[in-house]
Scaffold this motif. Structure first.
Motif, PDB file in Angstrom:
ATOM      1  N   SER A 100       0.825  -1.205   0.000  1.00 19.86           N
ATOM      2  CA  SER A 100       0.000   0.000   0.000  1.00 19.86           C
ATOM      3  C   SER A 100       0.861   1.257   0.000  1.00 19.86           C
ATOM      4  O   SER A 100       0.582   2.218  -0.712  1.00 19.86           O
ATOM      5  N   LEU A 101       1.913   1.260   0.803  1.00 21.86           N
ATOM      6  CA  LEU A 101       2.787   2.435   0.874  1.00 21.86           C
ATOM      7  C   LEU A 101       3.478   2.696  -0.459  1.00 21.86           C
ATOM      8  O   LEU A 101       3.669   3.837  -0.861  1.00 21.86           O
ATOM      9  N   HIS A 102       3.868   1.629  -1.130  1.00 24.86           N
ATOM     10  CA  HIS A 102       4.527   1.776  -2.433  1.00 24.86           C
ATOM     11  C   HIS A 102       3.546   2.259  -3.502  1.00 24.86           C
ATOM     12  O   HIS A 102       3.898   3.055  -4.372  1.00 24.86           O
ATOM     13  N   ALA A 103       2.307   1.777  -3.418  1.00 23.96           N
ATOM     14  CA  ALA A 103       1.312   2.075  -4.456  1.00 23.96           C
ATOM     15  C   ALA A 103       0.698   3.469  -4.325  1.00 23.96           C
ATOM     16  O   ALA A 103       0.211   4.011  -5.318  1.00 23.96           O
ATOM     17  N   GLY A 104       0.716   4.043  -3.136  1.00 23.12           N
ATOM     18  CA  GLY A 104       0.033   5.320  -2.957  1.00 23.12           C
ATOM     19  C   GLY A 104       0.810   6.275  -2.084  1.00 23.12           C
ATOM     20  O   GLY A 104       1.774   5.897  -1.427  1.00 23.12           O
ATOM     21  N   GLN A 105       0.366   7.503  -2.085  1.00 20.83           N
ATOM     22  CA  GLN A 105       0.969   8.537  -1.250  1.00 20.83           C
ATOM     23  C   GLN A 105       0.181   8.642   0.050  1.00 20.83           C
ATOM     24  O   GLN A 105      -1.012   8.917   0.011  1.00 20.83           O
ATOM     25  N   PHE A 106       0.846   8.405   1.155  1.00 21.35           N
ATOM     26  CA  PHE A 106       0.205   8.510   2.460  1.00 21.35           C
ATOM     27  C   PHE A 106       0.840   9.639   3.241  1.00 21.35           C
ATOM     28  O   PHE A 106       2.017   9.950   3.071  1.00 21.35           O
ATOM     29  N   ASP A 107       0.043  10.225   4.128  1.00 20.88           N
ATOM     30  CA  ASP A 107       0.525  11.309   4.966  1.00 20.88           C
ATOM     31  C   ASP A 107       0.886  10.833   6.366  1.00 20.88           C
ATOM     32  O   ASP A 107       1.687  11.471   7.050  1.00 20.88           O
ATOM     33  N   TYR A 108       0.279   9.705   6.792  1.00 20.46           N
ATOM     34  CA  TYR A 108       0.498   9.171   8.133  1.00 20.46           C
ATOM     35  C   TYR A 108       0.287   7.664   8.119  1.00 20.46           C
ATOM     36  O   TYR A 108      -0.461   7.149   7.297  1.00 20.46           O
ATOM     37  N   VAL A 109       0.932   6.994   9.087  1.00 18.77           N
ATOM     38  CA  VAL A 109       0.691   5.570   9.325  1.00 18.77           C
ATOM     39  C   VAL A 109       0.327   5.423  10.798  1.00 18.77           C
ATOM     40  O   VAL A 109       1.003   5.975  11.670  1.00 18.77           O
ATOM     41  N   LEU A 110      -0.737   4.695  11.043  1.00 14.75           N
ATOM     42  CA  LEU A 110      -1.189   4.371  12.391  1.00 14.75           C
ATOM     43  C   LEU A 110      -1.151   2.862  12.485  1.00 14.75           C
ATOM     44  O   LEU A 110      -1.819   2.183  11.699  1.00 14.75           O
ATOM     45  N   MET A 111      -0.337   2.313  13.401  1.00 13.26           N
ATOM     46  CA  MET A 111      -0.226   0.859  13.405  1.00 13.26           C
ATOM     47  C   MET A 111      -0.066   0.259  14.782  1.00 13.26           C
ATOM     48  O   MET A 111       0.408   0.900  15.706  1.00 13.26           O
ATOM     49  N   ASP A 112      -0.488  -0.992  14.840  1.00 14.92           N
ATOM     50  CA  ASP A 112      -0.351  -1.820  16.029  1.00 14.92           C
ATOM     51  C   ASP A 112       1.023  -2.484  15.978  1.00 14.92           C
ATOM     52  O   ASP A 112       1.630  -2.607  14.913  1.00 14.92           O
TER      53      ASP A 112
ATOM     54  N   GLU B  88      13.546   5.240   1.333  1.00 11.91           N
ATOM     55  CA  GLU B  88      13.678   6.678   1.083  1.00 11.91           C
ATOM     56  C   GLU B  88      12.319   7.367   0.928  1.00 11.91           C
ATOM     57  O   GLU B  88      12.119   8.480   1.404  1.00 11.91           O
ATOM     58  N   LYS B  89      11.365   6.695   0.293  1.00  9.89           N
ATOM     59  CA  LYS B  89      10.038   7.287   0.065  1.00  9.89           C
ATOM     60  C   LYS B  89       9.260   7.511   1.367  1.00  9.89           C
ATOM     61  O   LYS B  89       8.476   8.448   1.471  1.00  9.89           O
ATOM     62  N   THR B  90       9.498   6.654   2.364  1.00  6.21           N
ATOM     63  CA  THR B  90       8.711   6.717   3.594  1.00  6.21           C
ATOM     64  C   THR B  90       9.551   7.035   4.836  1.00  6.21           C
ATOM     65  O   THR B  90       9.024   7.009   5.941  1.00  6.21           O
ATOM     66  N   ALA B  91      10.803   7.360   4.665  1.00  3.95           N
ATOM     67  CA  ALA B  91      11.719   7.549   5.799  1.00  3.95           C
ATOM     68  C   ALA B  91      11.244   8.598   6.795  1.00  3.95           C
ATOM     69  O   ALA B  91      11.486   8.465   8.000  1.00  3.95           O
ATOM     70  N   VAL B  92      10.583   9.651   6.325  1.00  4.70           N
ATOM     71  CA  VAL B  92      10.138  10.716   7.242  1.00  4.70           C
ATOM     72  C   VAL B  92       8.625  10.730   7.430  1.00  4.70           C
ATOM     73  O   VAL B  92       8.088  11.650   8.040  1.00  4.70           O
ATOM     74  N   LEU B  93       7.943   9.736   6.932  1.00 10.86           N
ATOM     75  CA  LEU B  93       6.495   9.628   7.074  1.00 10.86           C
ATOM     76  C   LEU B  93       6.123   9.513   8.553  1.00 10.86           C
ATOM     77  O   LEU B  93       6.661   8.662   9.256  1.00 10.86           O
ATOM     78  N   PRO B  94       5.237  10.361   9.074  1.00 16.45           N
ATOM     79  CA  PRO B  94       4.847  10.242  10.477  1.00 16.45           C
ATOM     80  C   PRO B  94       4.184   8.892  10.764  1.00 16.45           C
ATOM     81  O   PRO B  94       3.231   8.504  10.094  1.00 16.45           O
ATOM     82  N   VAL B  95       4.734   8.191  11.753  1.00 15.58           N
ATOM     83  CA  VAL B  95       4.229   6.879  12.156  1.00 15.58           C
ATOM     84  C   VAL B  95       3.836   6.944  13.625  1.00 15.58           C
ATOM     85  O   VAL B  95       4.647   7.308  14.475  1.00 15.58           O
ATOM     86  N   ILE B  96       2.595   6.587  13.886  1.00 17.24           N
ATOM     87  CA  ILE B  96       2.054   6.596  15.237  1.00 17.24           C
ATOM     88  C   ILE B  96       1.702   5.160  15.611  1.00 17.24           C
ATOM     89  O   ILE B  96       0.937   4.501  14.906  1.00 17.24           O
ATOM     90  N   MET B  97       2.274   4.688  16.701  1.00 18.64           N
ATOM     91  CA  MET B  97       1.981   3.345  17.178  1.00 18.64           C
ATOM     92  C   MET B  97       0.720   3.427  18.039  1.00 18.64           C
ATOM     93  O   MET B  97       0.652   4.235  18.962  1.00 18.64           O
TER      94      MET B  97
END
Length: 141
Positions: free
Chosen positions: A46-58, A77-86
């Motif tokens: 999903s991350l490779h196929a689309g542009q996301f602004d945030y990831v929320l994950m368990d 490189e594409k997602t290195a600075v993507l905000p990730v919230i656990m």
């Protein structure tokens, strides 16, 4: 002024928790589109196929766990600075430490009620959509 729709990837294997997250964001309105995947093996697709602004994950998800997914996100490189919230049920201090050590932007415990999920969504929206400066808006042209 209308703001652009932000895209949130939710990585959650528990369908009840996923529904609570989706309903909570829907209930508060706002400009956020949620894409849900049930495991860490589908998240990179999903991350490779689309542009996301945030990831929320368990953390505790089948297959590749949340910690390994977080390391993968940070190493790309594409997602290195993507905000990730656990968003997890683990209160283990080791999980908290490792999440931040591997590059999580925030760590929060899953709410225990529907109203708690709504409060989470409101807080998320206030901070991440209204206050925080997103890394994609600061890229040099």
């Amino acid at each position: 002024m209308a703001t652009a729709v932000k895209r949130l990837l939710v990585v959650e294997d528990d369908m009840v928790d996923a529904r609570f997250v989706i309903r909570a964001f829907s209930a508060i309105g706002g400009n956020i589109e949620i894409i849900h995947v049930v495991d860490a093996d589908h998240a990179p697709i999903s991350l490779h196929a689309g542009q996301f602004d945030y990831v929320l994950m368990d953390i505790n998800i089948p297959g590749t766990d949340g910690m390994e997914l977080l390391k993968q996100i940070r190493s790309n490189e594409k997602t290195a600075v993507l905000p990730v919230i656990m968003l997890t049920s683990s209160m283990n201090p080791r999980d908290v430490y490792r999440s931040y050590a591997y590059g999580a932007n925030a760590y929060t415990i899953k709410p225990s009620s529907i109203s708690g999920y709504r409060e989470f969504a409101e807080g998320f929206s206030r901070f991440w959509l209204e206050v925080a400066v997103h890394p994609h808006t600061t890229l040099p042209h």
